[in-house]
Design an enzyme around this catalytic site. Structure first.
Site, mmCIF file in Angstrom:
data_model
loop_
_atom_site.group_PDB
_atom_site.id
_atom_site.type_symbol
_atom_site.label_atom_id
_atom_site.label_comp_id
_atom_site.label_asym_id
_atom_site.label_seq_id
_atom_site.Cartn_x
_atom_site.Cartn_y
_atom_site.Cartn_z
ATOM 1 N N SER A 138 0.857 -1.179 0.000
ATOM 2 C CA SER A 138 0.000 0.000 0.000
ATOM 3 C C SER A 138 0.897 1.234 0.000
ATOM 4 O O SER A 138 1.887 1.286 -0.731
ATOM 5 C CB SER A 138 -0.947 -0.027 1.195
ATOM 6 O OG SER A 138 -1.832 1.076 1.152
ATOM 7 N N SER A 139 0.613 2.214 0.839
ATOM 8 C CA SER A 139 1.395 3.448 0.870
ATOM 9 C C SER A 139 0.948 4.298 2.047
ATOM 10 O O SER A 139 -0.204 4.199 2.494
ATOM 11 C CB SER A 139 1.187 4.233 -0.429
ATOM 12 O OG SER A 139 1.727 5.539 -0.333
ATOM 13 N N TYR A 153 -4.758 7.675 -6.251
ATOM 14 C CA TYR A 153 -3.769 6.724 -5.728
ATOM 15 C C TYR A 153 -4.009 6.448 -4.247
ATOM 16 O O TYR A 153 -4.109 5.293 -3.807
ATOM 17 C CB TYR A 153 -2.380 7.314 -5.948
ATOM 18 C CG TYR A 153 -1.230 6.532 -5.357
ATOM 19 C CD1 TYR A 153 -0.742 5.387 -5.979
ATOM 20 C CD2 TYR A 153 -0.600 6.969 -4.193
ATOM 21 C CE1 TYR A 153 0.332 4.682 -5.447
ATOM 22 C CE2 TYR A 153 0.472 6.273 -3.649
ATOM 23 C CZ TYR A 153 0.939 5.131 -4.282
ATOM 24 O OH TYR A 153 1.999 4.446 -3.753
ATOM 25 N N LYS A 157 -5.184 2.983 -2.231
ATOM 26 C CA LYS A 157 -4.262 2.434 -1.242
ATOM 27 C C LYS A 157 -4.947 2.330 0.121
ATOM 28 O O LYS A 157 -4.689 1.388 0.885
ATOM 29 C CB LYS A 157 -3.006 3.300 -1.147
ATOM 30 C CG LYS A 157 -2.106 3.240 -2.390
ATOM 31 C CD LYS A 157 -1.655 1.827 -2.717
ATOM 32 C CE LYS A 157 -0.582 1.815 -3.794
ATOM 33 N NZ LYS A 157 -0.211 0.435 -4.192
#
Length: 254
Positions: A138-139, A153, A157
């Protein structure tokens, strides 16, 4: 520390550059056989050859992970080539920028739906493994907004957090685990932050300065976390989100 990965069979998506490549080689360094995919056929062939040169078995295929049937077929072929699957790492990302409809579509199909499709295709093999492990990348953008048009994005995520947590709870009784690694800003040549450095050097410098460690991560530092979570050494860790960001984020988890 021996991670007990020798002879394990792993599949990594988006594995020809950056974090995905580092994860593939990190697994191979621990003795795991590795299947990998990405869109660039030449890069896939080169990476698979380099992994095989380390002494483990490798298998590669070029495909677009947003093509569900192609991805599912690759998982089956990878399992056949390696003799099964013990580990699935979903790393491929659209790196979609902005908040437009097309950015959301790309991020949904690649960051989120590819993870779901790969997991569904791999679950029967991972269950037969007896200690199957899933790691999704993920981030920190899934929990905090870091700009650079990361709305689509970051949204997808963030969705991965719920999906993987739910998946982990549902497969636990069947001997499988699922976790997330959330990288912070990660620099490598040809990557997103390399382009920022070229096109917006002042913005790049600000991003580096924002981290108390005054640097960005190396792909290998993210890979080390993913390889550990994929290993039997992490046998009682499931449903977790491991943040690897050098203390960049300020949110206190609850």
């Amino acid at each position: 520390m021996d991670l007990y990965l020798k002879g394990k069979r792993a599949l990594v998506t988006g594995a020809t550059k950056g974090i995905g490549r580092a994860i593939a080689f990190g697994l191979a360094a621990e003795g795991a056989d590795v299947a990998l995919c990405a869109r660039d056929a030449a890069a896939v062939a080169k990476t698979a050859e380099e992994i095989a040169a380390t002494g483990v078995k490798s298998f590669g295929a070029a495909l677009d992970v947003s093509d569900g049937p192609a991805l599912e077929g690759f998982v089956r072929k990878a399992a056949a080539a390696l003799g099964g699957l013990d580990i699935l790492v979903c790393n491929a990302s659209a790196l979609a920028e902005g908040a437009g409809e097309e950015a959301f579509r790309q991020a949904f199909e690649i960051d989120l739906l590819h993870t779901r499709n790969a997991c569904e295709a791999a679950l029967p093999f991972l269950e037969r493994s007896g200690e199957g492990a899933i790691v999704a990348i993920s981030s920190i953008s899934g929990s905090e907004d870091y700009g650079y048009g990361s709305v689509a994005y970051g949204t997808m995520k963030a969705a991965l957090f719920f999906y993987v947590k739910s998946l982990a709870r549902h497969v636990a009784a069947r001997g499988m685990r699922a976790n997330i690694v959330s990288p912070g800003t990660t620099y490598f040549e040809g990557g997103f932050w390399d382009q920022v450095k070229i096109n917006d050097p002042e913005g790049f410098a600000r991003s580096v300065a924002e981290n108390p460690m005054k640097r960005m991560a190396r792909p290998e530092e993210i890979a080390d976390a993913a390889v550990f979570l994929a290993s039997p050494r992490a046998s009682f860790i499931s449903g977790a989100n491991l943040v690897v960001d050098g203390t960049l984020t300020m949110r206190i988890p609850n």
